[in-house]
Design an enzyme around this catalytic site. Structure first.
Site, PDB file in Angstrom:
ATOM      1  CG  ASN A  15     -17.572 142.840  92.631  1.00 24.51           C
ATOM      2  OD1 ASN A  15     -17.960 143.976  91.897  1.00 24.51           O
ATOM      3  ND2 ASN A  15     -16.420 142.459  92.592  1.00 24.51           N
ATOM      4  NE  ARG A  18     -16.018 135.297  98.977  1.00 22.98           N
ATOM      5  CZ  ARG A  18     -17.280 134.841  99.015  1.00 22.98           C
ATOM      6  NH1 ARG A  18     -17.252 133.398  99.267  1.00 22.98           N
ATOM      7  NH2 ARG A  18     -18.652 135.308  99.016  1.00 22.98           N
TER       8      ARG A  18
HETATM    9  P1  4NP Z   1     -17.193 139.096  99.337  1.00 23.37           P
HETATM   10  O1  4NP Z   1     -17.348 139.342 100.538  1.00 23.37           O
HETATM   11  O2  4NP Z   1     -18.491 138.450  98.754  1.00 23.37           O
HETATM   12  O3  4NP Z   1     -15.944 138.142  98.936  1.00 23.37           O
HETATM   13  O4  4NP Z   1     -17.173 140.377  98.488  1.00 23.37           O
HETATM   14  C1  4NP Z   1     -18.229 139.877 101.330  1.00 23.37           C
HETATM   15  C2  4NP Z   1     -18.438 141.044 101.381  1.00 23.37           C
HETATM   16  C3  4NP Z   1     -19.600 141.726 102.045  1.00 23.37           C
HETATM   17  C4  4NP Z   1     -20.411 141.142 102.897  1.00 23.37           C
HETATM   18  C5  4NP Z   1     -20.474 139.675 102.729  1.00 23.37           C
HETATM   19  C6  4NP Z   1     -19.254 139.086 101.920  1.00 23.37           C
HETATM   20  N1  4NP Z   1     -21.518 141.518 103.421  1.00 23.37           N
HETATM   21  O5  4NP Z   1     -22.204 140.983 103.866  1.00 23.37           O
HETATM   22  O6  4NP Z   1     -21.622 142.893 103.244  1.00 23.37           O
END
Ligand code: 4NP
Length: 161
Positions: A15, A18
């Site tokens: 969160n 994307r």
């Molecule tokens: P999101 O991206 O799912 O698009 O917000 C990510 C943000 C952080 C992490 C992985 C995906 N993480 O592993 O910390």
């Protein structure tokens, strides 16, 4: 102003990349169409690592080049009440969808969908977190296309002005 009649939750892993991008793009389009009083959009992550944080700086910078504002958003984790509250719960990738399916009570699983389901092309928004600038631009391209497609989908199913 009347209560929102339709609600949409954008879901990714953290969160911070994307799903807040999807929330901001969708919100901008709702406002452009004058639908923001009728459709509510929010976002959440299946994971809790970034709860309380603003969106990733790279997501904010790439979005700003297309005039989307993300700075006011704060990460939160998906909670059980979301499955009751939201009408459409849209997963950015297949793993997000599987994680939601595990959490979601069976009678509410019809609310779950891949965010890219209504467009031709890829069915997942790739996680840009460990990649370069191109990944963040690709997120925006896919999110813009899918947001427009979901707005048409909503317009066909709900009384919107
Ligand atoms: P999101 O991206 O799912 O698009 O917000 C990510 C943000 C952080 C992490 C992985 C995906 N993480 O592993 O910390």
């Amino acid at each position: 102003m009347s209560e929102p009649r339709v609600s949409v939750l954008m879901v990714c892993l953290g969160n911070i990349c994307r799903s807040p991008t999807a929330e901001a793009v969708f919100q901008q389009r709702l406002e452009q169409r004058g639908w923001h009083a009728h459709v509510q959009v929010d976002s959440a992550g299946t994971g809790d690592w970034h709860v309380g944080e603003a969106p990733d700086r790279r997501s904010q910078q790439h979005a700003a080049k297309r005039s989307y504002r993300l700075a006011h958003l704060r990460a939160r984790q998906v909670r059980l009440a979301d499955f009751e509250v939201f009408d459409y719960i849209l997963a950015m990738d297949r793993q997000n969808l599987r994680d939601l399916e595990v959490l979601c009570p069976e009678p509410l699983r019809h609310k779950l969908s891949l965010f890219l389901a209504p467009i031709n092309g890829p069915d997942e928004v790739p996680d840009p977190y460990y990649g370069g600038a191109q990944g963040f631009e690709q997120v925006l391209d896919l999110v813009e296309a899918a947001s427009d497609a979901w707005l048409e989908h909503l317009a066909a199913r709900h009384p919107l002005p």
